[in-house]
Design a protein around this motif. Structure first.
Motif, PDB file in Angstrom:
ATOM      1  N   SER A   2     -59.005  24.961   6.993  1.00  0.00           N
ATOM      2  CA  SER A   2     -58.196  26.139   6.687  1.00  0.00           C
ATOM      3  C   SER A   2     -56.730  25.787   6.892  1.00  0.00           C
ATOM      4  CB  SER A   2     -58.596  27.319   7.563  1.00  0.00           C
ATOM      5  OG  SER A   2     -58.390  27.031   8.924  1.00  0.00           O
ATOM      6  N   VAL A  18     -61.909  16.384  -1.860  1.00  0.00           N
ATOM      7  CA  VAL A  18     -61.965  17.845  -1.936  1.00  0.00           C
ATOM      8  C   VAL A  18     -62.995  18.245  -2.985  1.00  0.00           C
ATOM      9  CG1 VAL A  18     -60.674  19.940  -2.501  1.00  0.00           C
ATOM     10  CG2 VAL A  18     -59.573  18.119  -1.199  1.00  0.00           C
ATOM     11  N   SER A  54     -61.153  24.281  -3.585  1.00  0.00           N
ATOM     12  CA  SER A  54     -60.254  25.043  -2.720  1.00  0.00           C
ATOM     13  C   SER A  54     -60.179  26.466  -3.239  1.00  0.00           C
ATOM     14  CB  SER A  54     -58.851  24.431  -2.700  1.00  0.00           C
ATOM     15  OG  SER A  54     -58.861  23.149  -2.119  1.00  0.00           O
ATOM     16  N   LYS A  80     -54.789  28.860   2.179  1.00  0.00           N
ATOM     17  CA  LYS A  80     -55.774  28.106   1.417  1.00  0.00           C
ATOM     18  C   LYS A  80     -56.896  27.628   2.317  1.00  0.00           C
ATOM     19  CE  LYS A  80     -54.974  23.636   0.088  1.00  0.00           C
ATOM     20  NZ  LYS A  80     -54.456  22.518  -0.731  1.00  0.00           N
ATOM     21  N   SER A 140     -60.036  24.627   1.996  1.00  0.00           N
ATOM     22  CA  SER A 140     -60.581  23.527   1.197  1.00  0.00           C
ATOM     23  C   SER A 140     -61.934  23.118   1.746  1.00  0.00           C
ATOM     24  CB  SER A 140     -59.647  22.317   1.202  1.00  0.00           C
ATOM     25  OG  SER A 140     -58.449  22.616   0.533  1.00  0.00           O
TER      26      SER A 140
END
Length: 192
Positions: free
Chosen positions: A4, A20, A23, A10, A12
């Motif tokens: 976080s 990643v 997101s 955001k 992810s």
């Protein structure tokens, strides 16, 4: 893994290989709790007017499932089965049944500081940042044991427990990790 980013608004979700996966935008995202019962994560947001909400993200659909406003600043959060537990700052630890959104409060000592939570084997464990304590209680809030020793643990922050009830606590004030036995009687300190 889930990261976080409160200042970036955001969250992810990271694949096992470290890249990643996806997101999502979550205002003032802070605490993260995974619920294996329905493959969701609950994200607490706690920055004044920007936050004070819980965002439930469906990991399978990769989207926000719902947003909950529990009526106060949320600090620590944990999910177990179909229940969320979180600290309403200065008020209580609140249990929310995710099937019907009903809530119940338990009042604990030292609510006027940041509290991080974890649950293991029908026990609630919490760290109290400003009071340098770790407490174990049942899910009704009845204290089982408490640990405080500022020579070993200052400003406890992150907390987790294993299946045997051993508690792992990050000491923010000493840059260490402390392991407390299931009964609160034995402590092992791991520096840096």
């Amino acid at each position: 893994m889930v990261f976080s980013y409160p200042t970036l608004n955001k969250v992810s979700i990271i694949k096992e290989i470290g890249s990643v996966d996806f997101s999502l935008s979550v205002t003032a995202a802070s605490g993260v709790a995974y619920n294996n019962e329905d493959n969701t994560i609950a994200i607490s947001s706690c920055w004044g007017d920007l936050g004070n909400k819980i965002t439930i993200i469906d990991l399978t659909k990769r989207k926000v499932e719902k947003t909950i406003s529990p009526g106060g600043q949320i600090v620590g959060i944990v999910a177990t089965n179909k229940t969320l537990l979180y600290q309403l700052y200065y008020k209580a630890i609140q249990f929310m049944d995710l099937t019907d959104a009903s809530t119940r409060d338990i009042t604990i000592e030292n609510m006027n500081t940041s509290i991080k939570l974890t649950v293991s084997r029908h026990k609630l464990y919490y760290s109290s940042l400003g009071y340098h304590t770790v407490v174990c209680c049942d899910l009704d809030g009845t204290k089982q044991w408490s640990f405080k020793d500022e020579n070993i643990l200052k400003s406890p922050s992150g907390i987790s427990a294993d299946n045997n009830g051993n508690v792992y606590v990050v000491g923010y004030g000493m840059n260490n990790v402390v392991v407390i036995s299931h009964d609160g009687q034995n402590v092992r300190n791991s520096y840096h």
